[in-house]
Design an enzyme around this catalytic site. Structure first.
Site, PDB file in Angstrom:
ATOM      1  N   ARG A 102      33.664  40.687  45.690  1.00 54.45           N
ATOM      2  CA  ARG A 102      33.252  41.614  44.627  1.00 54.45           C
ATOM      3  C   ARG A 102      32.792  40.912  43.354  1.00 54.45           C
ATOM      4  O   ARG A 102      32.424  41.579  42.383  1.00 54.45           O
ATOM      5  CB  ARG A 102      34.428  42.554  44.300  1.00 54.45           C
ATOM      6  CG  ARG A 102      34.841  43.432  45.477  1.00 54.45           C
ATOM      7  CD  ARG A 102      36.198  44.063  45.247  1.00 54.45           C
ATOM      8  NE  ARG A 102      37.273  43.057  45.198  1.00 54.45           N
ATOM      9  CZ  ARG A 102      38.560  43.335  45.006  1.00 54.45           C
ATOM     10  NH1 ARG A 102      38.936  44.587  44.848  1.00 54.45           N
ATOM     11  NH2 ARG A 102      39.456  42.366  44.982  1.00 54.45           N
ATOM     12  N   ASP A 138      36.243  35.981  46.133  1.00 56.18           N
ATOM     13  CA  ASP A 138      36.273  37.436  46.274  1.00 56.18           C
ATOM     14  C   ASP A 138      34.851  38.008  46.369  1.00 56.18           C
ATOM     15  O   ASP A 138      33.999  37.728  45.531  1.00 56.18           O
ATOM     16  CB  ASP A 138      36.995  38.038  45.050  1.00 56.18           C
ATOM     17  CG  ASP A 138      37.374  39.497  45.279  1.00 56.18           C
ATOM     18  OD1 ASP A 138      36.467  40.308  45.558  1.00 56.18           O
ATOM     19  OD2 ASP A 138      38.574  39.816  45.178  1.00 56.18           O
ATOM     20  N   CYS A 197      42.903  39.633  40.934  1.00 53.50           N
ATOM     21  CA  CYS A 197      42.656  38.545  41.894  1.00 53.50           C
ATOM     22  C   CYS A 197      43.807  38.447  42.906  1.00 53.50           C
ATOM     23  O   CYS A 197      44.969  38.251  42.537  1.00 53.50           O
ATOM     24  CB  CYS A 197      42.507  37.222  41.148  1.00 53.50           C
ATOM     25  SG  CYS A 197      42.118  35.836  42.244  1.00 53.50           S
ATOM     26  N   HIS A 250      38.977  36.751  37.714  1.00 55.65           N
ATOM     27  CA  HIS A 250      38.835  38.208  37.679  1.00 55.65           C
ATOM     28  C   HIS A 250      40.195  38.881  37.770  1.00 55.65           C
ATOM     29  O   HIS A 250      41.076  38.420  38.491  1.00 55.65           O
ATOM     30  CB  HIS A 250      37.906  38.703  38.799  1.00 55.65           C
ATOM     31  CG  HIS A 250      38.455  38.498  40.182  1.00 55.65           C
ATOM     32  ND1 HIS A 250      39.010  39.518  40.927  1.00 55.65           N
ATOM     33  CD2 HIS A 250      38.554  37.396  40.952  1.00 55.65           C
ATOM     34  CE1 HIS A 250      39.398  39.055  42.093  1.00 55.65           C
ATOM     35  NE2 HIS A 250      39.146  37.779  42.143  1.00 55.65           N
ATOM     36  N   CYS A 303      35.807  32.912  41.878  1.00 54.74           N
ATOM     37  CA  CYS A 303      36.654  33.264  43.013  1.00 54.74           C
ATOM     38  C   CYS A 303      35.776  33.650  44.206  1.00 54.74           C
ATOM     39  O   CYS A 303      34.685  34.189  44.038  1.00 54.74           O
ATOM     40  CB  CYS A 303      37.583  34.418  42.652  1.00 54.74           C
ATOM     41  SG  CYS A 303      38.742  34.829  43.994  1.00 54.74           S
TER      42      CYS A 303
HETATM   43 CO    CO Z   1      40.136  36.414  43.290  1.00 59.31          CO
END
Ligand code: CO
Length: 214
Positions: free
Chosen positions: A47, A45, A102, A99, A43
């Site tokens: 993080r 993302d 998400c 994750h 992803c």
């Molecule tokens: Co995500």
């Protein structure tokens, strides 16, 4: 936490300094070629950075990231990355890592509008529809969300297995293995969903291309 562009540039200088301290030859060695053993589909993302969370050095992981780690068969960006990883780099493992928490998966669970993103989210909604009965049975919304994240990873692994040039590799040998992982933002740990595949045998018949060697 980096807040400004200057933070990033300064951070880069610090990183180079620290890296050279540990291995003065680091950049000389890496500058001529790469031979990563892993392809990571994760992803976007911020993080969930592939190399940091696996404590892997640059050069270890070939990476493709998008919202909710999707494998969409009309995504020529992703398919080009996968093709290069499989055919040229000959990676031994492909990891689809979703994750918990998400935002893309959460958005797809809702009926809210997200503008242009709605089109991308439709691919995740399709996963929900496929598993609607099982998901709707989970009354606790947080648990349903977690399970949806897992099912999304498993579906994307299947989507990779449907790609003809990956099946071509399987016709020729053992690799690549495709792994289904989920990362937890809460404790930083990766959970292996245990679904490791290196054949098209778990796919419905219509997705199995003829074996080139038979
Ligand atoms: Co995500």
């Amino acid at each position: 936490m980096a807040e400004t562009i200057k933070d990033l540039i300064n951070g880069n200088v610090t990183w180079v300094r620290n890296t050279l301290k540990h291995d003065p030859d680091f950049f000389n060695k890496l500058s001529t070629s790469q031979s990563p053993k892993f392809l990571w589909i994760g992803c976007s993302d911020s993080r969930v950075p592939a190399t940091e969370i696996t404590n892997a050095l640059p050069g270890s992981i070939f990476v493709q990231r998008n919202i909710a780690n999707l494998v969409v068969h009309t995504d020529s960006n992703l398919l080009s990355v996968v093709y290069y990883a499989v055919k040229v780099l000959k990676v031994k493992h492909i990891i689809v890592c979703g994750h918990y928490g998400c935002g893309g998966v959460k958005a797809a669970m809702s009926n809210d509008r997200f503008g242009f993103l709605d089109n991308w989210l439709l691919h995740i909604k399709d996963v929900y529809r496929k598993h609607e009965a099982a998901l709707d049975e989970i009354k606790d919304e947080e648990k349903r969300f977690d399970r949806f994240v897992e099912l999304n990873v498993l579906e994307q692994v299947r989507n990779l297995a449907k790609v003809s040039f990956i099946q071509e590799e399987w016709d020729a040998g053992e690799f690549p293995y495709i792994h289904s992982w989920v990362y937890s933002l809460k404790d930083g740990l990766i959970r292996d969903l245990g679904d490791k595949i290196n054949s098209n045998s778990s796919l419905e018949g219509v997705y199995r291309f003829n074996n080139l060697n038979k």
